[in-house]
Design an enzyme around this catalytic site. Structure first.
Site, PDB file in Angstrom:
ATOM      1  N   GLU A  17      -2.529  86.690   1.306  1.00  0.00           N
ATOM      2  CA  GLU A  17      -2.841  85.471   0.566  1.00  0.00           C
ATOM      3  C   GLU A  17      -4.355  85.438   0.488  1.00  0.00           C
ATOM      4  O   GLU A  17      -5.039  85.126   1.450  1.00  0.00           O
ATOM      5  CB  GLU A  17      -2.273  84.248   1.247  1.00  0.00           C
ATOM      6  CG  GLU A  17      -2.494  83.079   0.316  1.00  0.00           C
ATOM      7  CD  GLU A  17      -1.711  81.873   0.700  1.00  0.00           C
ATOM      8  OE1 GLU A  17      -2.292  80.789   0.648  1.00  0.00           O
ATOM      9  OE2 GLU A  17      -0.536  82.016   1.062  1.00  0.00           O
TER      10      GLU A  17
ATOM     11  N   HIS B 158       6.075  84.183   8.022  1.00  0.00           N
ATOM     12  CA  HIS B 158       5.151  83.317   7.276  1.00  0.00           C
ATOM     13  C   HIS B 158       3.974  82.952   8.181  1.00  0.00           C
ATOM     14  O   HIS B 158       4.166  82.684   9.364  1.00  0.00           O
ATOM     15  CB  HIS B 158       5.903  82.047   6.858  1.00  0.00           C
ATOM     16  CG  HIS B 158       5.027  80.991   6.233  1.00  0.00           C
ATOM     17  ND1 HIS B 158       4.728  79.802   6.858  1.00  0.00           N
ATOM     18  CD2 HIS B 158       4.389  80.960   5.039  1.00  0.00           C
ATOM     19  CE1 HIS B 158       3.949  79.078   6.052  1.00  0.00           C
ATOM     20  NE2 HIS B 158       3.731  79.752   4.955  1.00  0.00           N
ATOM     21  N   ASN B 159       2.768  82.962   7.625  1.00  0.00           N
ATOM     22  CA  ASN B 159       1.578  82.617   8.423  1.00  0.00           C
ATOM     23  C   ASN B 159       1.624  83.297   9.794  1.00  0.00           C
ATOM     24  O   ASN B 159       1.527  82.645  10.841  1.00  0.00           O
ATOM     25  CB  ASN B 159       1.450  81.097   8.613  1.00  0.00           C
ATOM     26  CG  ASN B 159       1.014  80.415   7.316  1.00  0.00           C
ATOM     27  OD1 ASN B 159       0.718  81.088   6.325  1.00  0.00           O
ATOM     28  ND2 ASN B 159       0.969  79.105   7.302  1.00  0.00           N
TER      29      ASN B 159
ATOM     30  N   ASP C  61      -3.591  85.528   5.643  1.00  0.00           N
ATOM     31  CA  ASP C  61      -4.320  84.541   4.859  1.00  0.00           C
ATOM     32  C   ASP C  61      -5.810  84.856   4.962  1.00  0.00           C
ATOM     33  O   ASP C  61      -6.397  84.667   6.039  1.00  0.00           O
ATOM     34  CB  ASP C  61      -4.056  83.176   5.518  1.00  0.00           C
ATOM     35  CG  ASP C  61      -3.760  82.116   4.505  1.00  0.00           C
ATOM     36  OD1 ASP C  61      -4.149  82.296   3.365  1.00  0.00           O
ATOM     37  OD2 ASP C  61      -3.148  81.093   4.876  1.00  0.00           O
TER      38      ASP C  61
ATOM     39  N   GLU D 270       2.319  88.125   6.820  1.00  0.00           N
ATOM     40  CA  GLU D 270       1.416  87.426   5.905  1.00  0.00           C
ATOM     41  C   GLU D 270       0.014  87.350   6.495  1.00  0.00           C
ATOM     42  O   GLU D 270      -0.152  87.074   7.684  1.00  0.00           O
ATOM     43  CB  GLU D 270       1.931  86.011   5.639  1.00  0.00           C
ATOM     44  CG  GLU D 270       1.122  85.356   4.545  1.00  0.00           C
ATOM     45  CD  GLU D 270       1.511  83.901   4.308  1.00  0.00           C
ATOM     46  OE1 GLU D 270       1.148  83.388   3.252  1.00  0.00           O
ATOM     47  OE2 GLU D 270       2.161  83.305   5.177  1.00  0.00           O
TER      48      GLU D 270
ATOM     49  N   HIS E 293      -5.712  79.571   8.625  1.00  0.00           N
ATOM     50  CA  HIS E 293      -5.002  78.714   7.684  1.00  0.00           C
ATOM     51  C   HIS E 293      -6.041  77.833   6.995  1.00  0.00           C
ATOM     52  O   HIS E 293      -6.528  76.876   7.579  1.00  0.00           O
ATOM     53  CB  HIS E 293      -3.968  77.879   8.448  1.00  0.00           C
ATOM     54  CG  HIS E 293      -2.931  77.279   7.557  1.00  0.00           C
ATOM     55  ND1 HIS E 293      -2.397  77.963   6.495  1.00  0.00           N
ATOM     56  CD2 HIS E 293      -2.323  76.078   7.565  1.00  0.00           C
ATOM     57  CE1 HIS E 293      -1.503  77.188   5.888  1.00  0.00           C
ATOM     58  NE2 HIS E 293      -1.443  76.045   6.524  1.00  0.00           N
TER      59      HIS E 293
END
Length: 645
Positions: free
Chosen positions: A250, A171-172, A203, A201, A216
């Site tokens: 994302e 994640h991230n 973003d 991931e 983020h």
């Protein structure tokens, strides 16, 4: 010790006289003896203090070597099988392997292989025998590790559909600290890939000069160019595993910058990028297997229309020039949908549109709007990016019922941990039925600002494939993740148990019923060796204790604790037996955690090792220890006898 062998090894170092501490460590290194500096320093100091000097003789060195290498627990075992206490003939070695190590297939060949690999003394090796020196080296080797050696290779069936596997997911991935202020860094991607992670991931946000950036959103984390991230992925994608890598986008970019992203992906990844279904089929009833997708990068993103339409466009690349649309809208959503933490991993900006314009080609235009909630527009998806999505189309989760009726096998859902936890609690049966059909990704809730993690076990228990964790945050949760994916050669894909793949399963974690294959596990914790000293110790001391924890379905969760050995980190001995009854061994993980008892209420972490229960080796086994950062402590280990039926 065979005197001639030992002296011939060390005499060169003593040619110019006695040696100091540094020379002593150099010599141990030359002899390939793993050691902890604090322990060697302390033993050395004790030796020289007797004479108020700083140097040691050959005899002194022999005593130091013995203290570190000749462990009494190994001596007991060796003497039990050696007729004269000095030599183990091949026949006795075979007996030891069969009786103690449960190597029922051990033959003369096995024994000779071990002797030629571990026996350091030439004349003993030539006689096809093993000395105590060889025995020690064998007992400390990978072959005597608690982790089954066949599980260090890819041994599972890799030809099942993708949704039949647990997939190592991060994640991230770009963060290497916390979610608010921390640095974004390419190292996040490199280190995750080197650990065998298979779902990263990214973003993505609009950057200056039409170059998308990764960070983020709406926080002060630093920004890195999307292009650089893809270069790093291109370089490291298949270094630790040949199986498919999923890039979970994302996407917060404008259509214009999404086109730049698509161009980046195509030009940098080249043939690695999967852009159309393998075999060209568009009518898909099941996902392809990891084997069929080896060395391919898959894009997980929103997609417009069907696979077929995308394929037609790919065949007719002139589409854009002939006036065809280069972007399309995803479905209308209401504002409350967009604000729910379940739709994307994070805080999502609201894209307001002036009119609630309807989606083109929507056959339900006559139906009234679902409610009076204010309408907002989802960001548009650039066709160029949409067409790169093949088997991993991000699809909004509505309900299990809705998925069963409408969802295609190549559509995946992302569900936030809080919502997923409610499903585990109240609708586990439906949740499992869902994960037998569709790839489901779980992600940490946005409120975890410090990048803390949830326990992944509760979501593996219901068959969720992509249980995404913050790889940068160490702790028990990441240790479970690392341990789970040590299995199957560390390739990042672990085949789910049959009862989590069968679409008609009635298994649930709280009601295992007929799916239980109980295992009776017995662990005799014998000793520790060269454990890291306590941070409070000025020398090499600690007050170690070992916790043995089982993670799995709720009724298998348990924790047992050894006694504390006072002020001994060099060679603490416990000789305590722990028994466990495990109902669902296929899902169970076991964690050995060594702590230093600082006070009645406070312990300091010294090292740990976590592995799947079904990867346990039986017999006398060494248990390696890892730091909090997941790095192996070369010299430290536990020694135990493992037995189960």
């Amino acid at each position: 010790i065979s005197p001639t062998w030992f002296w011939s090894l060390i005499q060169n170092d003593f040619n110019t006289g006695n040696i100091d501490l540094e020379g002593c460590m150099r010599l141990l290194e030359k002899m390939q003896i793993p050691f902890d500096e604090a322990h060697v320093t302390n033993i050395f100091k004790k030796t020289v203090d007797k004479r108020n000097g700083q140097i040691i003789s050959m005899e002194d060195f022999k005593a130091i070597y013995r203290t570190i290498v000749h462990r009494s627990e190994f001596q007991e075992l060796f003497r039990a099988y050696s007729p004269d206490g000095k030599i183990l003939p091949d026949s006795q070695l075979i007996k030891f392997l069969v009786k103690e190590q449960f190597c029922t297939e051990a033959t003369e060949t096995t024994a000779f292989e071990l002797i030629s690999k571990y026996e350091p003394i030439d004349e003993v090796r030539k006689k096809k025998q093993m000395s105590f020196e060889g025995f020690v080296r064998y007992m400390n080797s990978e072959e005597c590790s608690i982790f089954k050696s066949q599980h260090k290779t890819i041994y599972q069936d890799m030809n099942q559909p993708l949704c039949d596997y647990f997939i190592s997911s991060s994640h991230n991935t770009y963060l290497i600290a916390d979610q608010l202020m921390g640095p974004s860094h390419l190292w996040g991607y490199t280190s995750a890939l080197l650990k065998g992670c298979r779902c990263l991931e990214i973003d993505c946000w609009d950057g200056s000069n039409n170059e998308p950036i990764v960070y983020h959103g709406h926080t002060l984390t630093s920004k890195i160019p999307f292009r650089s991230v893809i270069h790093v992925i291109d370089k490291y994608a298949f270094m630790s595993s040949a199986y498919p890598l999923v890039l979970s986008l994302e996407n917060h970019c404008s259509p214009k910058q999404q086109e730049v992203m698509a161009e980046c992906l195509k030009s940098i990844l080249g043939d690695k990028l999967l852009t159309s279904p393998i075999g060209g089929e568009t009518e898909m009833t099941k996902l392809p297997s990891p084997e069929a997708l080896k060395f391919k990068v898959l894009i997980k993103n929103k997609k417009v229309g069907t696979l077929e339409e995308g394929m037609l466009r790919t065949d007719d690349e002139t589409g854009a020039e002939t006036g065809a649309e280069t972007l399309a809208e995803t479905e209308d959503v209401s504002e409350s949908d967009l604000l729910s933490d379940e739709e994307t991993d994070d805080t999502t900006p609201i894209y307001r549109s002036k009119s609630p314009s309807k989606r083109r080609g929507d056959r339900r235009t006559s139906s009234p709007p679902p409610s009076k909630k204010s309408k907002v527009k989802k960001p548009k998806v650039a066709i160029a990016l949409s067409d790169l999505v093949v088997y991993t189309k991000s699809s909004k989760f509505v309900s299990f019922e809705h998925s069963l009726e409408n969802q295609k096998c190549y559509e995946n859902n992302s569900i936030g941990e809080s919502k997923a936890r409610k499903f585990v609690k109240h609708s586990a049966k439906e949740f499992i039925s869902h994960t037998t059909r569709f790839i489901t990704r779980i992600y940490p809730r946005g409120r975890r600002m410090t990048s803390s993690n949830y326990n992944p076990q509760e979501f593996w228990n219901v068959g969720c494939q992509m249980v995404a964790l913050n790889f940068q945050t160490r702790g028990t949760q990441m240790e479970l993740q690392d341990g789970k994916f040590l299995d199957n050669g560390g390739c990042g894909y672990v085949l789910k148990p049959e009862f989590l793949r069968d679409r008609n399963t009635t298994f649930t974690p709280k009601n295992v019923g007929a799916y239980s294959k109980p295992m009776s596990l017995s662990i005799r914790l014998i000793s520790g060796h060269q454990l890291p000293p306590s941070s409070l110790s000025k020398t090499n001391k600690a007050d170690p204790l070992v916790q043995i924890e089982i993670y799995g379905v709720p009724e298998d969760q348990t924790k047992k604790k050894s006694s504390v050995v006072k002020s001994n980190a060099l060679c603490p001995k416990w000789n305590e037996t722990f028994s466990f009854n495990i109902q669902v061994p296929e899902l169970a993980m076991i964690r050995f955690c060594v702590e230093d008892e600082i006070s009645v209420v406070n312990n300091e972490f010294l090292g740990q090792y976590t592995l799947p229960v079904l990867s346990l080796n039986t017999g006398y086994r060494n248990i390696p220890l890892m730091t909090r950062e997941g790095i192996k402590i070369e010299s430290a280990s536990l020694f135990a006898h493992i037995w189960y039926y």
